[in-house]
Scaffold this motif. Structure first.
Motif, PDB file in Angstrom:
ATOM      1  N   SER A  69      13.280   8.017   7.321  1.00  0.00           N
ATOM      2  CA  SER A  69      13.745   6.707   6.866  1.00  0.00           C
ATOM      3  C   SER A  69      13.372   5.659   7.908  1.00  0.00           C
ATOM      4  N   ALA A  70      12.885   4.522   7.459  1.00  0.00           N
ATOM      5  CA  ALA A  70      12.492   3.450   8.393  1.00  0.00           C
ATOM      6  C   ALA A  70      13.711   2.823   9.073  1.00  0.00           C
ATOM      7  N   TRP A  71      14.910   3.188   8.633  1.00  0.00           N
ATOM      8  CA  TRP A  71      16.139   2.653   9.252  1.00  0.00           C
ATOM      9  C   TRP A  71      16.688   3.619  10.304  1.00  0.00           C
ATOM     10  N   ASP A  72      16.096   4.803  10.359  1.00  0.00           N
ATOM     11  CA  ASP A  72      16.679   5.878  11.168  1.00  0.00           C
ATOM     12  C   ASP A  72      16.109   5.884  12.592  1.00  0.00           C
ATOM     13  N   LEU A  73      16.622   4.973  13.412  1.00  0.00           N
ATOM     14  CA  LEU A  73      16.115   4.891  14.789  1.00  0.00           C
ATOM     15  C   LEU A  73      16.574   6.074  15.630  1.00  0.00           C
ATOM     16  N   GLU A 115       9.821   1.838  17.967  1.00  0.00           N
ATOM     17  CA  GLU A 115      11.033   1.080  17.612  1.00  0.00           C
ATOM     18  C   GLU A 115      10.664  -0.343  17.203  1.00  0.00           C
ATOM     19  N   PHE A 118       9.147  -0.165  13.805  1.00  0.00           N
ATOM     20  CA  PHE A 118      10.192   0.100  12.793  1.00  0.00           C
ATOM     21  C   PHE A 118      11.011  -1.175  12.524  1.00  0.00           C
ATOM     22  N   LEU A 119      11.393  -1.868  13.606  1.00  0.00           N
ATOM     23  CA  LEU A 119      12.195  -3.090  13.434  1.00  0.00           C
ATOM     24  C   LEU A 119      11.382  -4.166  12.706  1.00  0.00           C
ATOM     25  N   GLN A 122      11.426  -3.154   9.117  1.00  0.00           N
ATOM     26  CA  GLN A 122      12.745  -3.428   8.520  1.00  0.00           C
ATOM     27  C   GLN A 122      12.877  -4.920   8.208  1.00  0.00           C
ATOM     28  N   SER A 125      10.727  -6.132   5.397  1.00  0.00           N
ATOM     29  CA  SER A 125      11.249  -5.677   4.103  1.00  0.00           C
ATOM     30  C   SER A 125      12.412  -6.552   3.647  1.00  0.00           C
ATOM     31  N   LEU A 126      13.183  -7.048   4.622  1.00  0.00           N
ATOM     32  CA  LEU A 126      14.320  -7.923   4.291  1.00  0.00           C
ATOM     33  C   LEU A 126      13.908  -9.390   4.195  1.00  0.00           C
ATOM     34  N   LEU A 133      17.662  -9.095  13.438  1.00  0.00           N
ATOM     35  CA  LEU A 133      18.153  -7.717  13.581  1.00  0.00           C
ATOM     36  C   LEU A 133      18.703  -7.467  14.983  1.00  0.00           C
TER      37      LEU A 133
END
Ligand code: GKR
Ligand code: MG
Length: 425
Positions: A69-73, A115, A118-119, A122, A125-126, A133
């Motif tokens: 998952s792209a949220w799973d740091l 990281e 990924f951020l 994220q 995407s938002l 963030l």
């Protein structure tokens, strides 16, 4: 949102013959560009070191993150730890002046590289800027300093034409370099890289000349731990009153603590406090008063915020360190700096040294105005990758034989008997 594809591309870009404590920069600097694609089609970007030991870990991560998952740091961190452990036997020493390439930093710097991407993914995407963030921007414009180097006019062995900065050996030439860098970027603070073969007295004379030419500018000098305690004490006396802070004049937490005890001058570092354990030891003996953070080896943007909070808690200042880098790193530095309330000093950046035609982001080099880089409302880091430039800089990487930064090896081309000796003066 799951990770669909990861791509790590090593690149090389032209770098000027800048002098430092180890020797001199090589004709090319190495970086890695990271693309992380989500299954929604958005792509997050990262930039990190390109030296072989770092690149080996980043490349090994390519397959292991697909499906995460792209949220799973936390999941990202666990996979970095596993990968580094599986590669442990292949590790070789990293470059001393690029602390993030050191083997002890492998987990922190590989985690950081992904990281950031990924951020970025994220936030894209938002549809929000990455800084949101991190808790939101406390400033929209992040101040950077003019980062001056003593330098030769050209490399001894480059096949390309000399850079546009010319020689900077005499104090007058250093002042001219500062004037030009300030004219082009509006910097308000000035840092001089020292610790070079030209010696502490010459470098102190450069600071005196800068003080005369720029009476109001906060000044820093950074010999990268290349001066003994005695030399650092002597130069502290010469420069007392001229310096905003004295950056890594002498090696080690003990040496820095003793220097501060005897002079009272605020000391900054990116060399003796490079992780949280060194932070603890530094606080115990008051070795440094300002920590120069660097998300590339402090474990990413969120850990950099933790470091900044710790600095606040223990009454230390915080600012930012830099190695040679391009625009993705500059924007990652800018987003995290925008989210650090207690950032009280202009950050370092090597960015003005990078050539106009070698930026890897669309639109070319980012503007620095009034000494600041601005956060925009664009999603994520706010920059897009230029695939043609990426391909060009990757070709350049393939065409050269530099695989790990080595400023000592480069200096031996000028002076065959040049040795690694610290402190040299
Ligand atoms: O690029 O020569 C250089 C610098 O000396 C760099 O490697 C350092 O890491 O800029 C850095 C510093 O502030 O120590
Ligand atoms: Mg430094």
């Amino acid at each position: 949102m799951k990770i669909k594809r990861i791509k790590v591309t090593p690149i090389a870009f032209r770098d000027a013959p800048l002098l430092n404590a180890s020797g001199i920069h090589e004709p090319y600097a190495l970086r890695s560009i990271i693309e992380v694609e989500g299954d929604n089609g958005h792509i997050g970007l990262g930039e990190s070191y390109g030296d072989a030991p770092v690149l080996a870990v980043l490349k090994a991560m390519e397959g292991s993150l697909v499906g995460l998952s792209a949220w799973d740091l936390n999941g990202l961190r666990a996979r970095v730890v596993e990968t580094v452990a599986s590669l442990a036997d292949g590790v070789v020493a990293g470059a001393e002046l690029a602390p993030g390439s050191h083997p002890s930093k492998q987990v922190a710097n590989a985690y950081s590289a992904f990281e950031v991407a990924f951020l970025d993914l994220q936030a894209r995407s938002l549809g929000i800027p990455l800084v949101e963030l991190l808790g939101g921007a406390v400033r929209r414009e992040v101040p950077f300093s003019a980062y001056l180097f003593l330098k030769y006019a050209e490399h001894i062995d480059a096949t390309y034409k000399p850079d546009r900065w010319g020689e900077a050996i005499s104090p007058e030439q250093v002042v001219a370099q500062a004037a030009r860098m300030i004219e082009e970027n509006g910097f308000q603070s000035i840092k001089l890289k020292a610790g070079t073969l030209l010696g502490p007295d010459h470098e102190a004379a450069c600071i005196k000349a800068l003080r005369q030419a720029f009476p109001e500018a906060p000044l820093r000098i950074d010999p990268n731990g290349n001066w003994s305690l005695e030399t650092s004490l002597r130069i502290a006396e010469v420069l007392a009153g001229d310096l905003q802070y004295y950056e890594d004049p002498t090696p080690g937490l003990d040496g820095m603590a003793e220097l501060h005890r005897r002079t009272g001058i605020p000391l900054a570092t990116n060399m003796v406090v490079t992780d949280f354990d060194e932070f603890r030891r530094s606080v115990a003996q008051n070795s440094v008063q300002i920590v120069l953070a660097d998300h590339h080896y402090w474990g990413g943007l969120r850990d950099t915020q933790i470091l900044a909070r710790m600095c606040d808690t223990f009454g230390l200042g915080v600012s930012m360190h830099s190695n040679s880098h391009l625009g993705i790193s500059l924007m990652a530095m800018t987003h995290v700096a925008a989210a650090v309330p207690n950032l009280a000093y202009a950050c370092d950046t090597h960015y003005p040294w990078q050539e106009e035609d070698e930026e890897v982001i669309q639109g070319g080099k980012l503007p620095i105005r009034n000494g600041c880089v601005a956060i925009t409302d664009a999603p994520g880091l706010g920059v897009e990758l230029d695939q043609d430039q990426l391909a060009k800089l990757h070709e350049q990487f393939l065409a050269i034989d530099i695989r790990s930064r080595d400023d000592v090896r480069q200096m031996r081309k000028y002076q065959p008997d040049w040795e690694t000796r610290k402190p040299r003066f």
